[in-house]
Design a protein around this motif. Sequence first.
Motif, PDB file in Angstrom:
ATOM      1  N   TRP A  45     -21.036  25.865 -17.495  1.00  0.00           N
ATOM      2  CA  TRP A  45     -20.300  25.861 -17.339  1.00  0.00           C
ATOM      3  C   TRP A  45     -18.778  25.525 -17.907  1.00  0.00           C
ATOM      4  O   TRP A  45     -18.656  24.411 -18.145  1.00  0.00           O
ATOM      5  N   VAL A  46     -17.779  26.293 -18.227  1.00  0.00           N
ATOM      6  CA  VAL A  46     -16.560  25.920 -18.912  1.00  0.00           C
ATOM      7  C   VAL A  46     -15.193  26.187 -18.099  1.00  0.00           C
ATOM      8  O   VAL A  46     -14.964  27.119 -17.964  1.00  0.00           O
ATOM      9  N   ASP A  47     -14.633  25.060 -17.643  1.00  0.00           N
ATOM     10  CA  ASP A  47     -13.585  24.541 -17.378  1.00  0.00           C
ATOM     11  C   ASP A  47     -12.356  24.403 -17.826  1.00  0.00           C
ATOM     12  O   ASP A  47     -12.284  23.772 -18.250  1.00  0.00           O
ATOM     13  N   CYS A  48     -11.552  25.543 -17.785  1.00  0.00           N
ATOM     14  CA  CYS A  48     -10.700  25.773 -18.480  1.00  0.00           C
ATOM     15  C   CYS A  48      -9.338  25.719 -17.487  1.00  0.00           C
ATOM     16  O   CYS A  48      -8.036  26.018 -17.936  1.00  0.00           O
ATOM     17  N   GLU A  49      -9.694  24.454 -16.556  1.00  0.00           N
ATOM     18  CA  GLU A  49      -8.198  24.728 -15.534  1.00  0.00           C
ATOM     19  C   GLU A  49      -7.186  24.330 -16.254  1.00  0.00           C
ATOM     20  O   GLU A  49      -6.403  24.382 -15.624  1.00  0.00           O
ATOM     21  N   TYR A  65     -21.163  31.221 -28.713  1.00  0.00           N
ATOM     22  CA  TYR A  65     -22.436  30.216 -27.610  1.00  0.00           C
ATOM     23  C   TYR A  65     -22.618  30.968 -26.397  1.00  0.00           C
ATOM     24  O   TYR A  65     -24.006  31.002 -26.037  1.00  0.00           O
ATOM     25  N   HIS A  66     -21.844  32.239 -25.784  1.00  0.00           N
ATOM     26  CA  HIS A  66     -22.347  33.039 -24.058  1.00  0.00           C
ATOM     27  C   HIS A  66     -23.794  33.713 -25.470  1.00  0.00           C
ATOM     28  O   HIS A  66     -24.832  33.732 -24.291  1.00  0.00           O
ATOM     29  N   LYS A  74     -29.988  32.046 -19.954  1.00  0.00           N
ATOM     30  CA  LYS A  74     -28.871  31.528 -19.673  1.00  0.00           C
ATOM     31  C   LYS A  74     -27.635  31.764 -19.454  1.00  0.00           C
ATOM     32  O   LYS A  74     -27.807  32.738 -20.297  1.00  0.00           O
ATOM     33  N   GLN A  75     -27.242  31.077 -18.862  1.00  0.00           N
ATOM     34  CA  GLN A  75     -25.892  31.970 -18.034  1.00  0.00           C
ATOM     35  C   GLN A  75     -24.445  30.445 -18.721  1.00  0.00           C
ATOM     36  O   GLN A  75     -24.798  29.422 -18.206  1.00  0.00           O
ATOM     37  N   LEU A  76     -23.732  31.246 -19.187  1.00  0.00           N
ATOM     38  CA  LEU A  76     -22.442  31.228 -19.099  1.00  0.00           C
ATOM     39  C   LEU A  76     -21.471  31.430 -18.229  1.00  0.00           C
ATOM     40  O   LEU A  76     -20.871  32.673 -18.651  1.00  0.00           O
ATOM     41  N   VAL A  77     -20.645  29.942 -18.209  1.00  0.00           N
ATOM     42  CA  VAL A  77     -19.595  30.373 -16.557  1.00  0.00           C
ATOM     43  C   VAL A  77     -18.409  29.531 -16.631  1.00  0.00           C
ATOM     44  O   VAL A  77     -18.419  29.153 -17.264  1.00  0.00           O
ATOM     45  N   VAL A  78     -17.271  31.278 -17.165  1.00  0.00           N
ATOM     46  CA  VAL A  78     -15.986  30.484 -17.418  1.00  0.00           C
ATOM     47  C   VAL A  78     -15.368  30.073 -16.226  1.00  0.00           C
ATOM     48  O   VAL A  78     -15.028  31.391 -14.795  1.00  0.00           O
ATOM     49  N   VAL A  79     -14.436  29.231 -15.626  1.00  0.00           N
ATOM     50  CA  VAL A  79     -14.548  28.469 -14.489  1.00  0.00           C
ATOM     51  C   VAL A  79     -12.820  29.235 -14.632  1.00  0.00           C
ATOM     52  O   VAL A  79     -12.076  27.608 -16.051  1.00  0.00           O
ATOM     53  N   HIS A  80     -12.134  29.502 -13.983  1.00  0.00           N
ATOM     54  CA  HIS A  80     -10.522  28.863 -13.394  1.00  0.00           C
ATOM     55  C   HIS A  80      -9.595  29.108 -14.987  1.00  0.00           C
ATOM     56  O   HIS A  80      -9.158  28.254 -15.410  1.00  0.00           O
ATOM     57  N   ALA A  81      -9.884  29.961 -15.036  1.00  0.00           N
ATOM     58  CA  ALA A  81      -9.793  30.689 -16.759  1.00  0.00           C
ATOM     59  C   ALA A  81      -8.465  31.601 -15.928  1.00  0.00           C
ATOM     60  O   ALA A  81      -8.128  32.191 -15.580  1.00  0.00           O
ATOM     61  N   SER A  82      -7.130  31.722 -16.783  1.00  0.00           N
ATOM     62  CA  SER A  82      -6.024  31.739 -16.559  1.00  0.00           C
ATOM     63  C   SER A  82      -5.681  33.410 -17.070  1.00  0.00           C
ATOM     64  O   SER A  82      -7.237  33.567 -18.008  1.00  0.00           O
ATOM     65  N   PHE A 100     -16.721  35.123 -15.491  1.00  0.00           N
ATOM     66  CA  PHE A 100     -16.198  34.153 -14.240  1.00  0.00           C
ATOM     67  C   PHE A 100     -15.989  33.673 -13.376  1.00  0.00           C
ATOM     68  O   PHE A 100     -16.397  35.004 -12.322  1.00  0.00           O
ATOM     69  N   ALA A 101     -15.883  32.796 -13.019  1.00  0.00           N
ATOM     70  CA  ALA A 101     -15.045  31.998 -11.964  1.00  0.00           C
ATOM     71  C   ALA A 101     -13.788  31.340 -11.281  1.00  0.00           C
ATOM     72  O   ALA A 101     -13.606  30.764 -12.252  1.00  0.00           O
TER      73      ALA A 101
END
Length: 117
Positions: A45-49, A65-66, A74-82, A100-101
Amino acid sequence: MTTVYHELLPDSYLLLLTPGKPADPEYALDYSLRCACRSGRPAVWVDCELVDALSTEAARTLLDYHDKLLAQHKQLVVVHASDEVKQRLLNWRYSPGICFAPTLFDAAWQSGLRMVA
């Protein structure tokens, strides 16, 4: 652009991106994503907040890397992305394959993990 904080969670690896110097290479991001790939966790999980935008190099690094994580099932999830971060990542792809989440709870759901309330 990015200083990275990371946390090893039971079923995922969390990276928190923070703004850095604009001209700096993305060594910290690359190193942290490499560690995440080797962690044995099924999701990253990559948090971009705290980040309003991504540099071209950061976006390319995340997408590379995705692809590596997908190859490892495996899964890459981008969180709080503008919106700007989403656009930067989606503009590099012909088909939107990145996940995206809006929240970390949603990232767990996207990753198929159960969260105890």
